[in-house]
Scaffold this active site. Sequence first.
Site, mmCIF file in Angstrom:
data_model
loop_
_atom_site.group_PDB
_atom_site.id
_atom_site.type_symbol
_atom_site.label_atom_id
_atom_site.label_comp_id
_atom_site.label_asym_id
_atom_site.label_seq_id
_atom_site.Cartn_x
_atom_site.Cartn_y
_atom_site.Cartn_z
ATOM 1 N N SER A 108 0.869 -1.181 0.000
ATOM 2 C CA SER A 108 0.000 0.000 0.000
ATOM 3 C C SER A 108 0.906 1.230 0.000
ATOM 4 O O SER A 108 2.020 1.184 0.539
ATOM 5 C CB SER A 108 -0.850 -0.017 1.271
ATOM 6 O OG SER A 108 -1.338 1.277 1.553
ATOM 7 N N SER A 109 0.417 2.342 -0.563
ATOM 8 C CA SER A 109 1.288 3.523 -0.666
ATOM 9 C C SER A 109 1.628 4.127 0.703
ATOM 10 O O SER A 109 2.521 4.971 0.801
ATOM 11 C CB SER A 109 0.660 4.578 -1.569
ATOM 12 O OG SER A 109 -0.609 4.929 -1.092
ATOM 13 N N CYS A 110 0.932 3.670 1.764
ATOM 14 C CA CYS A 110 1.272 4.192 3.094
ATOM 15 C C CYS A 110 2.588 3.616 3.623
ATOM 16 O O CYS A 110 3.033 3.988 4.709
ATOM 17 C CB CYS A 110 0.149 3.952 4.087
ATOM 18 S SG CYS A 110 -0.192 2.224 4.361
ATOM 19 N N TYR A 137 -0.576 -0.446 10.304
ATOM 20 C CA TYR A 137 -0.906 -1.111 9.035
ATOM 21 C C TYR A 137 0.280 -1.041 8.076
ATOM 22 O O TYR A 137 0.632 -2.027 7.417
ATOM 23 C CB TYR A 137 -2.140 -0.421 8.451
ATOM 24 C CG TYR A 137 -2.563 -0.889 7.094
ATOM 25 C CD1 TYR A 137 -3.222 -2.105 6.934
ATOM 26 C CD2 TYR A 137 -2.353 -0.107 5.960
ATOM 27 C CE1 TYR A 137 -3.640 -2.527 5.680
ATOM 28 C CE2 TYR A 137 -2.769 -0.515 4.706
ATOM 29 C CZ TYR A 137 -3.414 -1.729 4.565
ATOM 30 O OH TYR A 137 -3.825 -2.133 3.327
ATOM 31 N N LYS A 141 2.492 -3.980 6.175
ATOM 32 C CA LYS A 141 2.667 -4.040 4.721
ATOM 33 C C LYS A 141 4.156 -4.056 4.349
ATOM 34 O O LYS A 141 4.573 -4.754 3.425
ATOM 35 C CB LYS A 141 1.956 -2.854 4.058
ATOM 36 C CG LYS A 141 0.441 -3.006 4.049
ATOM 37 C CD LYS A 141 0.052 -4.107 3.084
ATOM 38 C CE LYS A 141 -1.422 -4.322 2.925
ATOM 39 N NZ LYS A 141 -1.732 -5.482 2.068
ATOM 40 N N HIS A 180 -12.688 4.282 2.858
ATOM 41 C CA HIS A 180 -11.772 5.294 2.322
ATOM 42 C C HIS A 180 -12.581 6.472 1.782
ATOM 43 O O HIS A 180 -13.794 6.406 1.649
ATOM 44 C CB HIS A 180 -10.903 4.683 1.218
ATOM 45 C CG HIS A 180 -9.914 3.692 1.735
ATOM 46 N ND1 HIS A 180 -10.176 2.350 1.796
ATOM 47 C CD2 HIS A 180 -8.672 3.853 2.249
ATOM 48 C CE1 HIS A 180 -9.133 1.721 2.313
ATOM 49 N NE2 HIS A 180 -8.197 2.609 2.602
HETATM 50 O O1 GFB Z 1 -9.111 7.589 2.002
HETATM 51 P P1 GFB Z 1 -8.452 7.941 3.272
HETATM 52 O O2 GFB Z 1 -9.062 7.413 4.505
HETATM 53 O O3 GFB Z 1 -6.965 7.443 3.091
HETATM 54 O O4 GFB Z 1 -8.401 9.536 3.433
HETATM 55 P P2 GFB Z 1 -5.479 7.926 3.458
HETATM 56 C C1 GFB Z 1 -7.840 10.370 2.458
HETATM 57 C C2 GFB Z 1 -8.060 11.816 2.830
HETATM 58 O O5 GFB Z 1 -9.456 12.110 2.658
HETATM 59 C C3 GFB Z 1 -7.712 12.200 4.250
HETATM 60 C C4 GFB Z 1 -9.926 12.831 3.788
HETATM 61 O O6 GFB Z 1 -7.105 13.468 4.253
HETATM 62 C C5 GFB Z 1 -9.075 12.276 4.935
HETATM 63 O O7 GFB Z 1 -9.107 13.154 6.045
HETATM 64 N N1 GFB Z 1 -11.374 12.614 3.951
HETATM 65 C C6 GFB Z 1 -12.326 13.578 3.828
HETATM 66 C C7 GFB Z 1 -11.984 11.469 4.292
HETATM 67 N N2 GFB Z 1 -13.527 13.080 4.126
HETATM 68 C C8 GFB Z 1 -13.354 11.775 4.413
HETATM 69 C C9 GFB Z 1 -14.260 10.728 4.784
HETATM 70 O O8 GFB Z 1 -15.454 10.914 4.947
HETATM 71 N N3 GFB Z 1 -13.698 9.504 4.992
HETATM 72 C C10 GFB Z 1 -12.368 9.247 4.827
HETATM 73 N N4 GFB Z 1 -11.894 8.013 5.009
HETATM 74 N N5 GFB Z 1 -11.493 10.247 4.515
HETATM 75 C C11 GFB Z 1 -5.255 5.417 4.030
HETATM 76 C C12 GFB Z 1 -4.637 4.611 5.109
HETATM 77 O O9 GFB Z 1 -4.910 6.723 4.268
HETATM 78 O O10 GFB Z 1 -4.767 5.069 2.759
HETATM 79 C C13 GFB Z 1 -4.705 3.177 4.815
HETATM 80 O O11 GFB Z 1 -5.221 4.934 6.340
HETATM 81 C C14 GFB Z 1 -4.394 2.817 3.367
HETATM 82 O O12 GFB Z 1 -3.792 2.601 5.642
HETATM 83 C C15 GFB Z 1 -5.005 3.764 2.377
HETATM 84 O O13 GFB Z 1 -3.018 2.832 3.171
HETATM 85 C C16 GFB Z 1 -4.541 3.547 0.969
HETATM 86 O O14 GFB Z 1 -4.797 8.071 2.156
HETATM 87 O O15 GFB Z 1 -5.399 9.084 4.349
#
Ligand code: GFB
Length: 318
Positions: A108-110, A137, A141, A180
């Site tokens: 994963s890109s994280c 996580y 990975k 996500h």
């Molecule tokens: O998709 P997301 O949870 O993944 O969040 P990450 C991406 C961005 O969208 C963050 C914003 O800056 C969130 O604050 N965001 C805005 C939201 N509204 C929302 C919402 O309603 N829900 C969610 N989820 N986000 C994940 C990792 O990080 O990336 C995992 O936590 C995994 O481990 C995945 O690697 C690919 O890119 O921040």
Amino acid sequence: MELNAKVYVAGGQTLIGAAILRRLERAGYVNIVGKADEEPPPSDPAQVEAFFARTNPAYVFLVSGDSGGIAANQKYPAQLMLDNLLTECIVIDNAHRYGVKKLLYLASSCVYPRNCPQPMSEGWLLTGPLEPTNEAYALAKLAGIKLCQAYNHQHGTKFISAIPANAFGPGDDFSPEDSHVIAALIRRMHEAKNGSWEAVDVWGTGSPQRDFIFVDDLADACLFIMEQYCEKQQPVNVGGGGVYSIKELAELIKRVVGYRGELRFDRTKPDGMPLKVLDSSVLNGMGWKSSTPFGTALRATYDWFLQAGQTARPANVP
Ligand code: GFB
């Protein structure tokens, strides 16, 4: 990978695993093992071993392991870390012991450092501290990538790794809190449209930027990589090609869903990594590029949500 080769997708019921299965079937693979109910729970050592002994797959796509968005990563770090460590240890070890010809592990890109230079190329792995919201996580990975390399080194296996951008698409987890961002915003804006809400909350400042990949493009890349990529000690990035801020993304989803209210940025919620963009020049140089326009991919995801997503089981976390 011959069309009659035995292929196993560990995690075939996840967003990415299901897309790989669709892609394999479309390409004419006739000997796919472990589909649907025949798949052993990937974190159960006895059942996975019995499955490998019985089916003897030649090629394995390893995409199992719980996952979730930024909130799920903060709420369930132990579960996410444990489930991923267990499934990768169990599947990789059985792949070695049962003579799998080639295995592709999806990270994963994280896995890249929080303050990594952008776009992030493969050489930046393990050069700095990780983003705290998903450290557990990400470490699991990274362990998966390193485990593949260790087996290659010690046992001469051909276990390669790829690092995808943030994946989304039909079959995604649309649970309101743990999903996500794309699935979460599609759901929230759809509910807001139907409920005539004046405004919709978007977490964080809206300024973080992400590289999103449509899951059908990612599945296509996985087949390409399985067939063409042979670098055993270096993973390869799979980016989506476009970079969007969360604010731009929210505006696009608003248009796709047809919601006319306001966007309200909730700064009490975390932004996560400020910038996360993959440098995909290695894969692009080999001849693969993602092909689905972002708008088309968002529309396909919303269409799926309208048909199935509202009743679909939240996918990957409890
Ligand atoms: O998709 P997301 O949870 O993944 O969040 P990450 C991406 C961005 O969208 C963050 C914003 O800056 C969130 O604050 N965001 C805005 C939201 N509204 C929302 C919402 O309603 N829900 C969610 N989820 N986000 C994940 C990792 O990080 O990336 C995992 O936590 C995994 O481990 C995945 O690697 C690919 O890119 O921040």
